[in-house]
Motif scaffolding. Sequence first.
Motif, PDB file in Angstrom:
ATOM      1  N   SER A 272      35.119  27.646  34.577  1.00 53.36           N
ATOM      2  CA  SER A 272      36.520  27.988  34.767  1.00 53.36           C
ATOM      3  C   SER A 272      36.660  29.228  35.629  1.00 53.36           C
ATOM      4  CB  SER A 272      37.171  28.245  33.408  1.00 53.36           C
ATOM      5  OG  SER A 272      36.637  29.416  32.830  1.00 53.36           O
ATOM      6  N   GLN A 273      37.890  29.478  36.047  1.00 53.78           N
ATOM      7  CA  GLN A 273      38.164  30.673  36.843  1.00 53.78           C
ATOM      8  C   GLN A 273      37.773  31.934  36.095  1.00 53.78           C
ATOM      9  OE1 GLN A 273      42.319  31.871  37.385  1.00 53.78           O
ATOM     10  NE2 GLN A 273      41.895  32.188  39.557  1.00 53.78           N
ATOM     11  N   GLN A 274      38.096  32.002  34.808  1.00 52.81           N
ATOM     12  CA  GLN A 274      37.756  33.188  34.022  1.00 52.81           C
ATOM     13  C   GLN A 274      36.249  33.379  33.939  1.00 52.81           C
ATOM     14  OE1 GLN A 274      39.361  33.194  30.060  1.00 52.81           O
ATOM     15  NE2 GLN A 274      38.463  35.164  29.533  1.00 52.81           N
ATOM     16  N   ALA A 275      35.512  32.282  33.682  1.00 52.25           N
ATOM     17  CA  ALA A 275      34.059  32.378  33.599  1.00 52.25           C
ATOM     18  C   ALA A 275      33.467  32.780  34.945  1.00 52.25           C
ATOM     19  CB  ALA A 275      33.483  31.044  33.140  1.00 52.25           C
ATOM     20  N   ARG A 276      34.004  32.248  36.020  1.00 49.34           N
ATOM     21  CA  ARG A 276      33.507  32.569  37.360  1.00 49.34           C
ATOM     22  C   ARG A 276      33.753  34.042  37.683  1.00 49.34           C
ATOM     23  NH1 ARG A 276      36.290  28.928  39.735  1.00 49.34           N
ATOM     24  NH2 ARG A 276      37.883  30.323  40.581  1.00 49.34           N
ATOM     25  N   GLN A 277      34.921  34.538  37.343  1.00 50.28           N
ATOM     26  CA  GLN A 277      35.211  35.945  37.592  1.00 50.28           C
ATOM     27  C   GLN A 277      34.333  36.857  36.754  1.00 50.28           C
ATOM     28  OE1 GLN A 277      39.460  36.449  37.138  1.00 50.28           O
ATOM     29  NE2 GLN A 277      39.919  35.189  38.925  1.00 50.28           N
ATOM     30  N   GLN A 278      33.986  36.397  35.561  1.00 48.86           N
ATOM     31  CA  GLN A 278      33.065  37.170  34.729  1.00 48.86           C
ATOM     32  C   GLN A 278      31.695  37.261  35.399  1.00 48.86           C
ATOM     33  OE1 GLN A 278      34.302  38.297  31.758  1.00 48.86           O
ATOM     34  NE2 GLN A 278      32.472  39.470  31.243  1.00 48.86           N
ATOM     35  N   ILE A 279      31.228  36.135  35.947  1.00 46.99           N
ATOM     36  CA  ILE A 279      29.954  36.102  36.654  1.00 46.99           C
ATOM     37  C   ILE A 279      29.971  37.073  37.836  1.00 46.99           C
ATOM     38  CG2 ILE A 279      28.488  34.671  38.126  1.00 46.99           C
ATOM     39  CD1 ILE A 279      29.310  32.283  36.313  1.00 46.99           C
ATOM     40  N   ILE A 280      31.060  37.041  38.603  1.00 49.49           N
ATOM     41  CA  ILE A 280      31.174  37.926  39.766  1.00 49.49           C
ATOM     42  C   ILE A 280      31.182  39.386  39.338  1.00 49.49           C
ATOM     43  CG2 ILE A 280      32.734  38.658  41.621  1.00 49.49           C
ATOM     44  CD1 ILE A 280      33.568  35.692  41.887  1.00 49.49           C
ATOM     45  N   ALA A 281      31.998  39.718  38.329  1.00 46.87           N
ATOM     46  CA  ALA A 281      32.110  41.106  37.881  1.00 46.87           C
ATOM     47  C   ALA A 281      30.773  41.640  37.397  1.00 46.87           C
ATOM     48  CB  ALA A 281      33.173  41.219  36.788  1.00 46.87           C
ATOM     49  N   GLU A 282      30.052  40.842  36.602  1.00 45.36           N
ATOM     50  CA  GLU A 282      28.769  41.294  36.071  1.00 45.36           C
ATOM     51  C   GLU A 282      27.732  41.437  37.187  1.00 45.36           C
ATOM     52  OE1 GLU A 282      27.626  38.729  32.894  1.00 45.36           O
ATOM     53  OE2 GLU A 282      29.215  39.437  31.563  1.00 45.36           O
TER      54      GLU A 282
ATOM     55  N   ARG B 292      35.774  45.344  53.648  1.00 43.40           N
ATOM     56  CA  ARG B 292      35.629  44.259  54.619  1.00 43.40           C
ATOM     57  C   ARG B 292      34.272  43.577  54.443  1.00 43.40           C
ATOM     58  NH1 ARG B 292      38.164  42.675  59.203  1.00 43.40           N
ATOM     59  NH2 ARG B 292      36.938  41.645  60.817  1.00 43.40           N
ATOM     60  N   GLY B 293      34.308  42.313  54.044  1.00 42.47           N
ATOM     61  CA  GLY B 293      33.086  41.532  53.913  1.00 42.47           C
ATOM     62  C   GLY B 293      32.434  41.578  52.551  1.00 42.47           C
ATOM     63  N   GLY B 294      33.005  42.348  51.628  1.00 44.37           N
ATOM     64  CA  GLY B 294      32.360  42.420  50.323  1.00 44.37           C
ATOM     65  C   GLY B 294      33.139  43.229  49.312  1.00 44.37           C
ATOM     66  N   VAL B 295      32.490  43.529  48.202  1.00 43.36           N
ATOM     67  CA  VAL B 295      33.109  44.298  47.122  1.00 43.36           C
ATOM     68  C   VAL B 295      32.082  45.266  46.543  1.00 43.36           C
ATOM     69  CG1 VAL B 295      34.815  42.578  46.442  1.00 43.36           C
ATOM     70  CG2 VAL B 295      32.524  42.471  45.466  1.00 43.36           C
ATOM     71  N   SER B 296      32.577  46.323  45.915  1.00 44.44           N
ATOM     72  CA  SER B 296      31.709  47.267  45.214  1.00 44.44           C
ATOM     73  C   SER B 296      32.241  47.459  43.804  1.00 44.44           C
ATOM     74  CB  SER B 296      31.644  48.614  45.953  1.00 44.44           C
ATOM     75  OG  SER B 296      32.931  49.202  46.017  1.00 44.44           O
ATOM     76  N   ALA B 297      31.394  47.984  42.941  1.00 47.52           N
ATOM     77  CA  ALA B 297      31.742  48.127  41.530  1.00 47.52           C
ATOM     78  C   ALA B 297      32.480  49.431  41.290  1.00 47.52           C
ATOM     79  CB  ALA B 297      30.478  48.085  40.674  1.00 47.52           C
ATOM     80  N   GLN B 298      33.411  49.392  40.367  1.00 49.08           N
ATOM     81  CA  GLN B 298      33.992  50.603  39.825  1.00 49.08           C
ATOM     82  C   GLN B 298      32.977  51.233  38.867  1.00 49.08           C
ATOM     83  OE1 GLN B 298      36.622  51.959  40.843  1.00 49.08           O
ATOM     84  NE2 GLN B 298      38.355  50.571  41.114  1.00 49.08           N
ATOM     85  N   PRO B 299      33.201  52.463  38.426  1.00 47.83           N
ATOM     86  CA  PRO B 299      32.297  53.044  37.414  1.00 47.83           C
ATOM     87  C   PRO B 299      32.199  52.158  36.192  1.00 47.83           C
ATOM     88  CG  PRO B 299      33.778  54.711  38.294  1.00 47.83           C
ATOM     89  CD  PRO B 299      34.247  53.398  38.839  1.00 47.83           C
ATOM     90  N   SER B 300      31.056  52.186  35.512  1.00 46.01           N
ATOM     91  CA  SER B 300      30.834  51.309  34.367  1.00 46.01           C
ATOM     92  C   SER B 300      31.871  51.501  33.281  1.00 46.01           C
ATOM     93  CB  SER B 300      29.434  51.536  33.791  1.00 46.01           C
ATOM     94  OG  SER B 300      29.276  52.874  33.362  1.00 46.01           O
ATOM     95  N   SER B 301      32.444  52.711  33.179  1.00 47.12           N
ATOM     96  CA  SER B 301      33.448  52.967  32.149  1.00 47.12           C
ATOM     97  C   SER B 301      34.677  52.092  32.324  1.00 47.12           C
ATOM     98  CB  SER B 301      33.858  54.441  32.158  1.00 47.12           C
ATOM     99  OG  SER B 301      34.412  54.802  33.415  1.00 47.12           O
ATOM    100  N   VAL B 302      34.981  51.702  33.558  1.00 49.21           N
ATOM    101  CA  VAL B 302      36.130  50.823  33.796  1.00 49.21           C
ATOM    102  C   VAL B 302      35.870  49.455  33.178  1.00 49.21           C
ATOM    103  CG1 VAL B 302      37.539  49.715  35.569  1.00 49.21           C
ATOM    104  CG2 VAL B 302      36.734  52.058  35.905  1.00 49.21           C
ATOM    105  N   PHE B 303      34.681  48.916  33.375  1.00 49.96           N
ATOM    106  CA  PHE B 303      34.330  47.634  32.786  1.00 49.96           C
ATOM    107  C   PHE B 303      34.355  47.706  31.265  1.00 49.96           C
ATOM    108  CE2 PHE B 303      32.659  47.294  37.014  1.00 49.96           C
ATOM    109  CZ  PHE B 303      32.755  45.954  37.332  1.00 49.96           C
ATOM    110  N   GLU B 304      33.810  48.785  30.728  1.00 51.26           N
ATOM    111  CA  GLU B 304      33.686  48.912  29.278  1.00 51.26           C
ATOM    112  C   GLU B 304      35.028  49.049  28.595  1.00 51.26           C
ATOM    113  OE1 GLU B 304      31.138  52.254  29.254  1.00 51.26           O
ATOM    114  OE2 GLU B 304      29.360  51.104  29.806  1.00 51.26           O
ATOM    115  N   SER B 305      36.073  49.466  29.319  1.00 52.46           N
ATOM    116  CA  SER B 305      37.392  49.639  28.735  1.00 52.46           C
ATOM    117  C   SER B 305      38.253  48.393  28.868  1.00 52.46           C
ATOM    118  CB  SER B 305      38.111  50.825  29.407  1.00 52.46           C
ATOM    119  OG  SER B 305      37.410  52.023  29.197  1.00 52.46           O
TER     120      SER B 305
END
Length: 264
Positions: free
Chosen positions: A10-20, A61-74
């Motif tokens: 699903s879209q949610q599962a796919r976005q989880q894969i991308i985020a991780e 442009r052309g990609g993405v980068s991660a926010q600090p881990s604290s953003v994910f954890e919240s």
Amino acid sequence: MSTRRGAAGSQQARQQIIAEYVASHGSAAVNELVELTGVSVMTVHRDVDELARRGLLRKFRGGVSAQPSSVFESDVEYRLGARLEQKRAIARAALDFVEPGTSLMLDDSTTALHLARLLGTAAPLTVITNYRRAMDELRDSPELRLIALGGEYSRTHDSFNGLFCIEAISAVNVDVAFVSTSAMSATMSFHQEQEIVQVKRAMLAAAGTKVLLMDSGKTARTALHQLAPLTAYDHLVVDDGVSGEMLAELRQVLPVRVAETEQS
């Protein structure tokens, strides 16, 4: 070896894969994410746009980068999809600490939410929580007395916190409190947000028995604020992904129960 995952669910599962993936690698090109998920470039762009809108990723442009881990954890939406099998296993093991007639408190962790879904099998119970999703899970169970902790609503956590919440917690005593947090070393538990630390500490102070629920992704890590030393807890429940070396260190501090995942 290709990391392509076909339809990627699903879209949610796919976005989880991308985020991780981006969180673990720091950044990723769009083409990498296409290979990772097995969907089109346009679909990846839509997923990335949504993750950026939620503040989990930064788009360039052309990609993405991660926010600090604290953003994910919240972020509650991210946490709801992370390490699901480990959290389910921990919840099954934690249920052994609940007997009919018990009064218990659940924090706003998604691990405690999995435990909430099992509590009907141990009724009658009194359950106190500040987590709105746990309230939704429990409100229709006739043999569960549900007490909701008020306070200032946090959309990030989907829970009630702040001074009013802490004052409400201080007015009760429960048999057992189940809490989880962002990170844990062999001697200390941590959380990245001061306000959440204060609420969790109040919950621990209100409980006769204190049970810490921690999946293996949170172990051997630290976060900004010290929550409580592991000696402040009576029991620790982890999944079977924790290393043998870490388990040996933890068992020198407190009783540890290892929950077996269905994948093991």
